[in-house]
Design a protein around this motif. Structure first.
Motif, PDB file in Angstrom:
ATOM      1  N   ILE A 130       0.840  -1.214   0.000  1.00 19.66           N
ATOM      2  CA  ILE A 130       0.000   0.000   0.000  1.00 19.66           C
ATOM      3  C   ILE A 130       0.870   1.258   0.000  1.00 19.66           C
ATOM      4  N   ASN A 131       1.915   1.253   0.826  1.00 18.98           N
ATOM      5  CA  ASN A 131       2.821   2.413   0.857  1.00 18.98           C
ATOM      6  C   ASN A 131       3.506   2.622  -0.487  1.00 18.98           C
ATOM      7  N   ALA A 132       3.916   1.517  -1.141  1.00 11.30           N
ATOM      8  CA  ALA A 132       4.538   1.632  -2.463  1.00 11.30           C
ATOM      9  C   ALA A 132       3.539   2.202  -3.471  1.00 11.30           C
ATOM     10  N   CYS A 133       2.281   1.765  -3.391  1.00 10.56           N
ATOM     11  CA  CYS A 133       1.250   2.289  -4.298  1.00 10.56           C
ATOM     12  C   CYS A 133       1.019   3.783  -4.059  1.00 10.56           C
ATOM     13  N   LEU A 134       1.001   4.194  -2.785  1.00 12.02           N
ATOM     14  CA  LEU A 134       0.813   5.615  -2.474  1.00 12.02           C
ATOM     15  C   LEU A 134       1.975   6.456  -3.010  1.00 12.02           C
ATOM     16  N   ARG A 135       3.215   5.929  -2.844  1.00 11.23           N
ATOM     17  CA  ARG A 135       4.381   6.656  -3.395  1.00 11.23           C
ATOM     18  C   ARG A 135       4.292   6.751  -4.916  1.00 11.23           C
ATOM     19  N   LEU A 136       3.909   5.649  -5.550  1.00  8.64           N
ATOM     20  CA  LEU A 136       3.761   5.654  -7.003  1.00  8.64           C
ATOM     21  C   LEU A 136       2.680   6.635  -7.433  1.00  8.64           C
ATOM     22  N   ASN A 137       1.584   6.716  -6.693  1.00 11.73           N
ATOM     23  CA  ASN A 137       0.516   7.652  -6.987  1.00 11.73           C
ATOM     24  C   ASN A 137       1.018   9.092  -6.903  1.00 11.73           C
ATOM     25  N   GLU A 138       1.823   9.392  -5.848  1.00  6.47           N
ATOM     26  CA  GLU A 138       2.396  10.737  -5.717  1.00  6.47           C
ATOM     27  C   GLU A 138       3.335  11.038  -6.885  1.00  6.47           C
ATOM     28  N   GLU A 139       4.124  10.045  -7.266  1.00  5.26           N
ATOM     29  CA  GLU A 139       5.040  10.245  -8.393  1.00  5.26           C
ATOM     30  C   GLU A 139       4.280  10.423  -9.698  1.00  5.26           C
ATOM     31  N   MET A 140       3.137   9.722  -9.821  1.00  8.06           N
ATOM     32  CA  MET A 140       2.341   9.846 -11.034  1.00  8.06           C
ATOM     33  C   MET A 140       1.696  11.229 -11.129  1.00  8.06           C
ATOM     34  N   LYS A 141       1.410  11.832  -9.972  1.00  8.36           N
ATOM     35  CA  LYS A 141       0.864  13.177  -9.990  1.00  8.36           C
ATOM     36  C   LYS A 141       1.883  14.143 -10.591  1.00  8.36           C
ATOM     37  N   THR A 142       3.141  13.978 -10.218  1.00 11.25           N
ATOM     38  CA  THR A 142       4.178  14.836 -10.809  1.00 11.25           C
ATOM     39  C   THR A 142       4.378  14.480 -12.272  1.00 11.25           C
ATOM     40  N   MET A 143       4.117  13.244 -12.607  1.00 10.55           N
ATOM     41  CA  MET A 143       4.229  12.836 -14.021  1.00 10.55           C
ATOM     42  C   MET A 143       3.147  13.508 -14.847  1.00 10.55           C
ATOM     43  N   GLY A 144       1.993  13.741 -14.234  1.00  9.11           N
ATOM     44  CA  GLY A 144       0.916  14.434 -14.943  1.00  9.11           C
ATOM     45  C   GLY A 144       1.351  15.840 -15.324  1.00  9.11           C
ATOM     46  N   GLY A 145       2.005  16.516 -14.384  1.00  6.70           N
ATOM     47  CA  GLY A 145       2.519  17.857 -14.695  1.00  6.70           C
ATOM     48  C   GLY A 145       3.601  17.790 -15.752  1.00  6.70           C
ATOM     49  N   LEU A 146       4.490  16.806 -15.657  1.00  9.69           N
ATOM     50  CA  LEU A 146       5.550  16.604 -16.655  1.00  9.69           C
ATOM     51  C   LEU A 146       4.949  16.292 -18.028  1.00  9.69           C
ATOM     52  N   ALA A 147       3.887  15.516 -18.059  1.00 11.06           N
ATOM     53  CA  ALA A 147       3.223  15.188 -19.320  1.00 11.06           C
ATOM     54  C   ALA A 147       2.615  16.453 -19.934  1.00 11.06           C
ATOM     55  N   ALA A 148       2.038  17.301 -19.087  1.00 11.00           N
ATOM     56  CA  ALA A 148       1.472  18.557 -19.592  1.00 11.00           C
ATOM     57  C   ALA A 148       2.590  19.430 -20.158  1.00 11.00           C
ATOM     58  N   GLN A 149       3.759  19.455 -19.489  1.00  6.66           N
ATOM     59  CA  GLN A 149       4.897  20.227 -19.997  1.00  6.66           C
ATOM     60  C   GLN A 149       5.385  19.653 -21.323  1.00  6.66           C
ATOM     61  N   LEU A 150       5.451  18.343 -21.421  1.00  7.98           N
ATOM     62  CA  LEU A 150       5.880  17.713 -22.684  1.00  7.98           C
ATOM     63  C   LEU A 150       4.886  18.017 -23.806  1.00  7.98           C
ATOM     64  N   LYS A 151       3.618  18.035 -23.497  1.00  7.26           N
ATOM     65  CA  LYS A 151       2.600  18.345 -24.503  1.00  7.26           C
ATOM     66  C   LYS A 151       2.777  19.773 -25.014  1.00  7.26           C
ATOM     67  N   THR A 152       3.031  20.665 -24.056  1.00  8.07           N
ATOM     68  CA  THR A 152       3.250  22.062 -24.436  1.00  8.07           C
ATOM     69  C   THR A 152       4.519  22.180 -25.280  1.00  8.07           C
ATOM     70  N   LEU A 153       5.575  21.492 -24.857  1.00  2.00           N
ATOM     71  CA  LEU A 153       6.842  21.508 -25.598  1.00  2.00           C
ATOM     72  C   LEU A 153       6.641  20.953 -27.000  1.00  2.00           C
ATOM     73  N   ARG A 154       5.860  19.888 -27.113  1.00  2.74           N
ATOM     74  CA  ARG A 154       5.594  19.275 -28.422  1.00  2.74           C
ATOM     75  C   ARG A 154       4.870  20.283 -29.333  1.00  2.74           C
TER      76      ARG A 154
END
Length: 171
Positions: A130-154
């Motif tokens: 469960i703790n690993a899933c929560l950490r992954l979820n937090e990391e995925m939230k930052t990935m969402g922002g990174l994905a938005a930045q990549l979309k803008t860059l594209r």
């Protein structure tokens, strides 16, 4: 003469004679039942001035009563022996059942301990997951922002290519 069956009521007569003589147990003096019967007969015949025929009949009745008493005593001894064996067997069976119950309790206790250990281990591993899933979820939230930045860059790169291809001459 067995179990209540008799001819001419002899056994019933003997039983009443024995009841009179025995008096239901201990009574007068010590000794076996046979001795008490004989003492009673001796005391009863000493005071009477009866005929020899009556005395002989009484003696044969008493002899039969003595035989019956001996038979009853023999049967009582056999019953006592059977009861002793029965109680011994019962004691052995109870001892075995008690031993089995104790062994069952030990086995149950050991199984419960192992189950508790396995449950604690599974809960610990589940908590880690469960703790690993929560950490992954937090990391995925930052990935969402990174994905938005990549979309803008594209989009910026696409616009740059579009403008570059229009303004630069083709070779």
């Amino acid at each position: 003469m067995e179990g209540g069956r008799s001819e001419d009521g002899e056994q019933i007569e003997m039983q009443s004679e024995i009841a009179e003589v025995g008096g239901g147990g201990g009574g007068e003096g010590s000794g076996s039942t046979v001795e008490r019967i004989q003492r009673h007969v001796a005391s009863g015949s000493a005071g009477e001035g009866s005929s020899s025929r009556r005395s002989e009949g009484r003696e044969s009745d008493i002899a039969m009563a003595v035989k019956m008493v001996k038979h009853v005593e023999k049967d009582a001894t056999a019953v006592a022996g059977s009861l002793a064996k029965l109680f011994s067997s019962l004691q052995a069976a109870l001892s075995e059942v008690t031993g089995s119950s104790i062994e069952h309790m030990r086995c149950h206790s050991e199984a419960a301990g192992l189950l508790q250990d396995a449950s604690i281990d599974a809960a610990t591993k589940g908590q880690r997951f469960i703790n690993a899933c929560l950490r992954l979820n937090e990391e995925m939230k930052t990935m969402g922002g990174l994905a938005a930045q990549l979309k803008t860059l594209r989009q910026v790169v696409d616009q740059f290519e579009y403008h570059a291809s229009r303004s630069l001459p083709r070779l």
